[in-house]
Design a protein around this motif. Structure first.
Motif, short mmCIF file in Angstrom:
data_model
loop_
_atom_site.label_atom_id
_atom_site.label_comp_id
_atom_site.label_asym_id
_atom_site.label_seq_id
_atom_site.Cartn_x
_atom_site.Cartn_y
_atom_site.Cartn_z
N LEU A 47 0.47 -1.64 -0.61
CA LEU A 47 0.56 0.02 -0.30
C LEU A 47 1.40 1.69 0.39
O LEU A 47 0.46 1.51 -0.42
N ILE A 48 1.80 1.26 0.73
CA ILE A 48 2.84 2.46 0.40
C ILE A 48 3.56 2.97 -0.80
O ILE A 48 3.10 3.80 -1.28
N ILE A 49 3.74 1.80 -1.45
CA ILE A 49 4.73 1.53 -2.16
C ILE A 49 3.52 2.12 -3.24
O ILE A 49 3.87 3.37 -4.17
N ARG A 50 2.44 1.02 -3.67
CA ARG A 50 1.60 1.45 -4.71
C ARG A 50 1.04 3.07 -4.00
O ARG A 50 0.53 4.11 -6.11
N GLU A 51 0.81 3.80 -3.04
CA GLU A 51 -0.04 4.79 -3.02
C GLU A 51 1.19 6.09 -2.97
O GLU A 51 0.63 6.94 -3.15
N GLY A 52 2.75 5.85 -3.24
CA GLY A 52 3.43 6.38 -3.53
C GLY A 52 4.03 7.63 -2.44
O GLY A 52 4.45 8.62 -2.22
N TYR A 53 2.98 7.19 -1.36
CA TYR A 53 3.79 7.81 0.10
C TYR A 53 5.05 7.39 0.87
O TYR A 53 6.06 6.86 0.39
N LYS A 54 5.68 8.92 0.98
CA LYS A 54 7.04 8.91 1.03
C LYS A 54 7.27 9.76 2.62
O LYS A 54 6.23 10.20 3.14
N GLY A 55 8.50 9.69 3.10
CA GLY A 55 8.64 10.24 4.51
C GLY A 55 9.44 9.24 5.46
O GLY A 55 9.02 8.58 5.30
N GLU A 56 9.97 10.14 5.91
CA GLU A 56 10.57 9.18 7.72
C GLU A 56 10.07 8.08 8.28
O GLU A 56 9.86 6.42 8.50
N LEU A 57 8.34 8.37 8.49
CA LEU A 57 7.39 7.77 9.10
C LEU A 57 7.18 7.01 8.05
O LEU A 57 7.29 5.20 8.87
N TYR A 58 7.15 6.53 6.52
CA TYR A 58 6.96 5.83 5.91
C TYR A 58 8.12 4.67 6.07
O TYR A 58 8.15 3.04 5.81
N ASN A 59 9.16 4.81 5.82
CA ASN A 59 10.28 4.89 6.04
C ASN A 59 10.11 3.45 7.08
O ASN A 59 10.53 2.33 6.89
#
Length: 83
Positions: A47-59
């Motif tokens: 989901l994180i990759i597909r939606e393109g969520y970025k940032g330290e929290l997602y990493n």
């Protein structure tokens, strides 16, 4: 304590610091999965990759998921997350 030990402890405790973020991701995943099966750590990563969520929290969340997968855990246990 070595730096790698500190990083590992941070990854293990990711759930307590990312509760709201996980709640939102769980809501999105529940809409997609519609209760057909339990949520897996790979679902969160995808989901994180597909939606393109970025940032330290997602990493950090991706690292936490990968850590659990390497520990042999595939299904997210709600009790573990402390939402």
């Amino acid at each position: 304590m070595s730096q790698s030990t500190n990083i590992l402890e941070k990854i293990k405790k990711i759930t307590s610091s990312q509760g709201n973020l996980l709640k939102g991701i769980f809501k999105e995943l529940n809409l997609i999965i519609k209760g057909k099966r339990e949520i897996m750590y790979s679902d969160i990563i995808n989901l994180i990759i597909r939606e393109g969520y970025k940032g330290e929290l997602y990493n950090e969340l991706i690292l936490w998921c990968n850590y659990n997968i390497r520990q042999g855990k595939y299904i997210v246990e709600i009790e573990q997350i402390k939402l």
